[in-house]
Design a protein around this motif. Sequence first.
Motif, mmCIF file in Angstrom:
data_model
loop_
_atom_site.group_PDB
_atom_site.id
_atom_site.type_symbol
_atom_site.label_atom_id
_atom_site.label_comp_id
_atom_site.label_asym_id
_atom_site.label_seq_id
_atom_site.Cartn_x
_atom_site.Cartn_y
_atom_site.Cartn_z
ATOM 1 N N MET A 70 0.835 -1.178 0.000
ATOM 2 C CA MET A 70 0.000 0.000 0.000
ATOM 3 C C MET A 70 0.879 1.239 0.000
ATOM 4 S SD MET A 70 -3.058 -0.902 2.636
ATOM 5 C CE MET A 70 -2.283 -2.100 3.712
ATOM 6 N N LYS B 244 0.918 5.551 0.181
ATOM 7 C CA LYS B 244 0.177 6.751 0.585
ATOM 8 C C LYS B 244 0.344 7.811 -0.502
ATOM 9 C CE LYS B 244 -0.940 5.485 4.836
ATOM 10 N NZ LYS B 244 -2.289 5.381 5.307
ATOM 11 N N TYR C 276 -4.859 9.647 0.767
ATOM 12 C CA TYR C 276 -5.512 8.371 0.497
ATOM 13 C C TYR C 276 -4.445 7.301 0.335
ATOM 14 C CZ TYR C 276 -4.388 8.925 -4.486
ATOM 15 O OH TYR C 276 -3.729 9.084 -5.675
ATOM 16 N N ASP C 277 -4.882 6.090 0.440
ATOM 17 C CA ASP C 277 -4.005 4.930 0.352
ATOM 18 C C ASP C 277 -4.376 4.167 -0.913
ATOM 19 O OD1 ASP C 277 -3.114 2.113 0.921
ATOM 20 O OD2 ASP C 277 -2.425 3.114 2.749
ATOM 21 N N SER C 278 -3.436 3.479 -1.505
ATOM 22 C CA SER C 278 -3.749 2.700 -2.701
ATOM 23 C C SER C 278 -4.877 1.700 -2.430
ATOM 24 C CB SER C 278 -2.505 1.979 -3.226
ATOM 25 O OG SER C 278 -1.970 1.126 -2.241
ATOM 26 N N GLN C 279 -5.035 1.282 -1.192
ATOM 27 C CA GLN C 279 -6.126 0.373 -0.818
ATOM 28 C C GLN C 279 -7.491 1.030 -1.047
ATOM 29 O OE1 GLN C 279 -5.689 -2.818 0.102
ATOM 30 N NE2 GLN C 279 -7.906 -3.099 0.174
ATOM 31 N N ASP C 280 -7.547 2.370 -0.952
ATOM 32 C CA ASP C 280 -8.799 3.081 -1.198
ATOM 33 C C ASP C 280 -9.275 2.945 -2.637
ATOM 34 O OD1 ASP C 280 -8.976 4.050 1.433
ATOM 35 O OD2 ASP C 280 -7.719 5.789 0.947
ATOM 36 N N GLN D 227 -9.258 0.143 -4.325
ATOM 37 C CA GLN D 227 -9.639 -1.247 -4.555
ATOM 38 C C GLN D 227 -11.138 -1.419 -4.289
ATOM 39 O OE1 GLN D 227 -7.481 -3.773 -5.598
ATOM 40 N NE2 GLN D 227 -6.135 -2.031 -5.888
ATOM 41 N N HIS E 147 -14.423 -3.442 -2.944
ATOM 42 C CA HIS E 147 -14.584 -4.117 -1.645
ATOM 43 C C HIS E 147 -14.183 -5.586 -1.705
ATOM 44 C CE1 HIS E 147 -16.268 -0.646 0.297
ATOM 45 N NE2 HIS E 147 -17.111 -0.494 -0.703
ATOM 46 N N GLY F 66 -11.856 -6.679 -3.718
ATOM 47 C CA GLY F 66 -10.452 -6.733 -4.097
ATOM 48 C C GLY F 66 -10.175 -7.155 -5.525
ATOM 49 N N THR G 253 -9.354 -2.495 -9.451
ATOM 50 C CA THR G 253 -8.668 -1.279 -9.025
ATOM 51 C C THR G 253 -9.342 -0.107 -9.730
ATOM 52 O OG1 THR G 253 -6.567 -2.420 -8.709
ATOM 53 C CG2 THR G 253 -6.478 -0.024 -8.991
#
Length: 112
Positions: A1, A3, A59-63, A65, A67, A69, A72
């Motif tokens: 992840m 930032k 924001y994070d790269s996970q944001d 994704q 739900h 997964g 992207t």
Amino acid sequence: MSKETLTIEVSWPASLAVPEGSTIDIQLWAGNDKAGYSMIDGDFSTPATASPVTLEIPYDSQDLQSHDGTTTWDHFHTSPRLVHGGFIKNIAYAEKISVAQTKGAAWKMALR
């Protein structure tokens, strides 16, 4: 992840009455070029003291994704609002921008 920071610059015309104590608020969504599917958590607000105002949203790269997964998201969606006393006074049209376009440049939006 990783930032990242999304910078959004919101302006408004001099003819728009902005009461003292107003804020610019947004909800930020990640999605594709057609629609926003996942809201990025956070209270994104700044005082509407003078046009333009700048919001810096971490924001994070996970944001980006889905739900489950499996996807992207490659676009952000939002529509800034001028808020005073809990009431929306003005809103920008909903806009979208690709995540790639936000790297190193502010996303410029305008209240109408």
